[in-house]
Every structure is written in C-alpha cells, then in structure tokens.
Design a protein around this motif. Structure first.
Motif, PDB file in Angstrom:
ATOM      1  N   ALA A  11      -3.780   2.077  -6.392  1.00  0.00           N
ATOM      2  CA  ALA A  11      -3.357   2.875  -5.232  1.00  0.00           C
ATOM      3  C   ALA A  11      -4.499   3.074  -4.233  1.00  0.00           C
ATOM      4  O   ALA A  11      -4.263   3.450  -3.086  1.00  0.00           O
ATOM      5  N   LYS A 113       0.893   7.321  -2.345  1.00  0.00           N
ATOM      6  CA  LYS A 113       2.120   6.583  -2.642  1.00  0.00           C
ATOM      7  C   LYS A 113       2.006   5.120  -2.199  1.00  0.00           C
ATOM      8  O   LYS A 113       1.576   4.846  -1.088  1.00  0.00           O
ATOM      9  N   VAL A 114       2.374   4.233  -3.100  1.00  0.00           N
ATOM     10  CA  VAL A 114       2.341   2.792  -2.805  1.00  0.00           C
ATOM     11  C   VAL A 114       3.499   2.128  -3.543  1.00  0.00           C
ATOM     12  O   VAL A 114       3.973   2.683  -4.534  1.00  0.00           O
ATOM     13  N   ASP A 115       3.936   0.960  -3.084  1.00  0.00           N
ATOM     14  CA  ASP A 115       5.013   0.354  -3.862  1.00  0.00           C
ATOM     15  C   ASP A 115       4.459  -0.624  -4.899  1.00  0.00           C
ATOM     16  O   ASP A 115       3.361  -1.161  -4.766  1.00  0.00           O
ATOM     17  N   ASP A 116       5.211  -0.796  -5.968  1.00  0.00           N
ATOM     18  CA  ASP A 116       4.721  -1.534  -7.131  1.00  0.00           C
ATOM     19  C   ASP A 116       4.342  -2.981  -6.828  1.00  0.00           C
ATOM     20  O   ASP A 116       3.395  -3.521  -7.384  1.00  0.00           O
ATOM     21  N   GLU A 117       5.090  -3.589  -5.933  1.00  0.00           N
ATOM     22  CA  GLU A 117       4.810  -4.978  -5.573  1.00  0.00           C
ATOM     23  C   GLU A 117       3.411  -5.080  -4.953  1.00  0.00           C
ATOM     24  O   GLU A 117       2.629  -5.972  -5.276  1.00  0.00           O
ATOM     25  N   ALA A 118       3.101  -4.114  -4.080  1.00  0.00           N
ATOM     26  CA  ALA A 118       1.786  -4.106  -3.429  1.00  0.00           C
ATOM     27  C   ALA A 118       0.673  -3.921  -4.455  1.00  0.00           C
ATOM     28  O   ALA A 118      -0.407  -4.509  -4.333  1.00  0.00           O
ATOM     29  N   TYR A 176       3.905   5.433 -15.351  1.00  0.00           N
ATOM     30  CA  TYR A 176       5.231   6.022 -15.139  1.00  0.00           C
ATOM     31  C   TYR A 176       5.644   6.933 -16.288  1.00  0.00           C
ATOM     32  O   TYR A 176       6.271   7.963 -16.064  1.00  0.00           O
ATOM     33  N   SER A 180       3.079  10.063 -14.185  1.00  0.00           N
ATOM     34  CA  SER A 180       3.923  10.471 -13.058  1.00  0.00           C
ATOM     35  C   SER A 180       4.544  11.870 -13.229  1.00  0.00           C
ATOM     36  O   SER A 180       4.809  12.528 -12.223  1.00  0.00           O
ATOM     37  N   ASP A 196       0.719   8.288   2.458  1.00  0.00           N
ATOM     38  CA  ASP A 196       1.048   6.881   2.330  1.00  0.00           C
ATOM     39  C   ASP A 196      -0.239   6.126   1.998  1.00  0.00           C
ATOM     40  O   ASP A 196      -1.184   6.124   2.785  1.00  0.00           O
ATOM     41  N   LEU A 198      -0.488   2.923   1.565  1.00  0.00           N
ATOM     42  CA  LEU A 198      -0.372   1.499   1.902  1.00  0.00           C
ATOM     43  C   LEU A 198      -1.093   1.094   3.177  1.00  0.00           C
ATOM     44  O   LEU A 198      -1.273  -0.081   3.434  1.00  0.00           O
TER      45      LEU A 198
END
Ligand code: ADP
Ligand code: ZN
Length: 213
Positions: A11, A113-118, A176, A180, A196, A198
C-alpha cells in the motif's frame, strides 16, 4: 503525535513513513524492518521467524509486541509512526495499553486504500537500495540508468525474498483475515481516517499532511 499507517502489503506504508521521518523527525517503527534486522543479525528469534516471514504468514503477537515495547521504552518522548503494526486485534489492544502506560495515545490511524490488482503489480516490481533503504519500483520509480541510488549513490539494490507471487497471496490472505478487522476497530474508537493510496507518492503525502497537520 503518534500515528498508524494501516493497509495491505504494497500500500506504500514504508514509503510514506520514510518521508515523515525525513520531513518531520518522527520515529518509524516498522515491525517488518525489525524482524528483517533480527533475521540478518542471526539471533535466535531471527532464525525462528525467517521461515514464517518467507511464507508470508504472521509471526506471533508475543514477538512483535515485545519488539515494539522495547523501542517505545528507548524513546519515551518520541513521535511515532507505526508501520506494519498492529496487524491483529491483540496487537492493537497491546499498543493501546503501551501508549497509555507512557501517558500518551494514538492521534490518527490512516488507512491507505488501494486495489488488490495494483498491489500485485507494485510488489513484484519493487526493490530497495542495499545501502540506505531508498525504495524503487521498476515501473513508477526505476533505478537510475547509471546504476546509482538517487539518495546515497550506492550501487547495490535488493529485492525481498517474500516479494514473490505465492508469498504475496498468503500475505494478502493474512491481511484480510487478521488485519482488516482493525479498520472497524479503529473506526469505532473514532481514530480512523481513510486516504487513497493509489496516487503519486507526493499526492499521498499531501493527503496525510492534511490529516496530521
Ligand atoms: P508487507 O507489509 O509488505 O507485507 P512488512 O515488511 O511489514 O511487509 O512485513 C513482512 C513480514 O514480517 C510479514 O509478512 C510478517 O511475516 C512479518 N510481520 C511484520 N509485522 C508483523 C506484525 N505486526 N505481526 C506479525 N507479523 C509481522
Ligand atoms: Zn541509497
């Protein structure tokens, strides 16, 4: 001022923590770094945790709480950034008690916060300077073409043994399942702030500065 940077592996917690150290003189307490140091210094504890870390699992609460306690006792008046700690509810409770015993408390818990793919892309592309620890990323911040670290001029770079796809999958699962829930825990305490993770490094820093002033 004491803050937690909370978020999954990749992250950007370490990157932001290092900036806060450089710019504000805060003290970074990264249990991941402490465990890696213990491991390379070959202590009994270091040997014990090496296999767990490489597999991407969490080491015991007892060990990491002990490491944090020691650092807090060494710096009774410091301003701390907790990076990679707490990772379980038991660790979060222990941290609250340690800070209370020192007559201090948490000021903010910042969830990046970030998305898992990134995350997968970031982690499999990352490396650090072996001399000063400056972070690099093959895509967003490559090692300069002349092969010298931008910060210290060093010429050796390393990748973490647990930054491979299989271990990363386990680390995400651990996050997770065990970490989390801290988002709800700190939300209920009124300490949670979300940003964010990202954006560009400086955008993320600006979002943190807005929270901590
Ligand atoms: P990342 O956030 O990129 O996964 P860290 O450097 O914070 O990496 O941690 C690396 C490894 O060290 C973890 O996968 C885990 O095995 C161990 N570790 C670090 N901090 C803790 C903690 N607070 N509790 C349990 N294990 C930890
Ligand atoms: Zn360097």
């Amino acid at each position: 001022m004491n803050i937690i940077l909370l978020g999954p592996p990749g992250a950007g917690k370490g990157t932001q923590a290092r900036k806060l150290v450089d710019e504000r003189g805060m003290i970074q307490l990264s249990t991941g770094d402490m465990l890696r140091d213990a491991r390379s210094s070959g202590t009994e504890m270091g040997q014990k945790v090496a296999a767990i870390m490489d597999a991407g699992q969490l080491v015991t609460d007892e060990i990491v709480i002990g490491l944090i306690r020691e650092k807090l006792e060494q710096n009774p008046t410091g301003s701390f950034i907790f990076d990679g700690f707490p990772r379980t509810l038991a660790q979060a409770d222990a941290l609250g008690e340690l800070l209370a015993a020192m007559g201090t408390k948490l000021d903010a818990v910042i969830e990046m916060k970030v998305d898992d793919e990134a995350l997968v892309h970031r982690i499999t592309a990352r490396s650090t300077c072996a001399t000063c620890g400056e972070g690099y990323n093959d895509i967003s911040k490559p090692i300069p073409a002349d092969g010298h670290c931008v910060k210290c001029g060093g010429t050796e770079f390393k990748r973490r043994p647990d930054d491979n796809e299989e271990s990363l999958r386990t680390r995400l699962m651990e996050y997770y399942k065990k970490t989390s829930p801290l988002i709800g825990y700190y939300w209920a305490k009124g300490d949670l702030k979300q940003i964010d993770g990202l954006g560009e490094i400086d955008e993320v820093s600006a979002a943190i500065a807005e929270i901590i002033g």
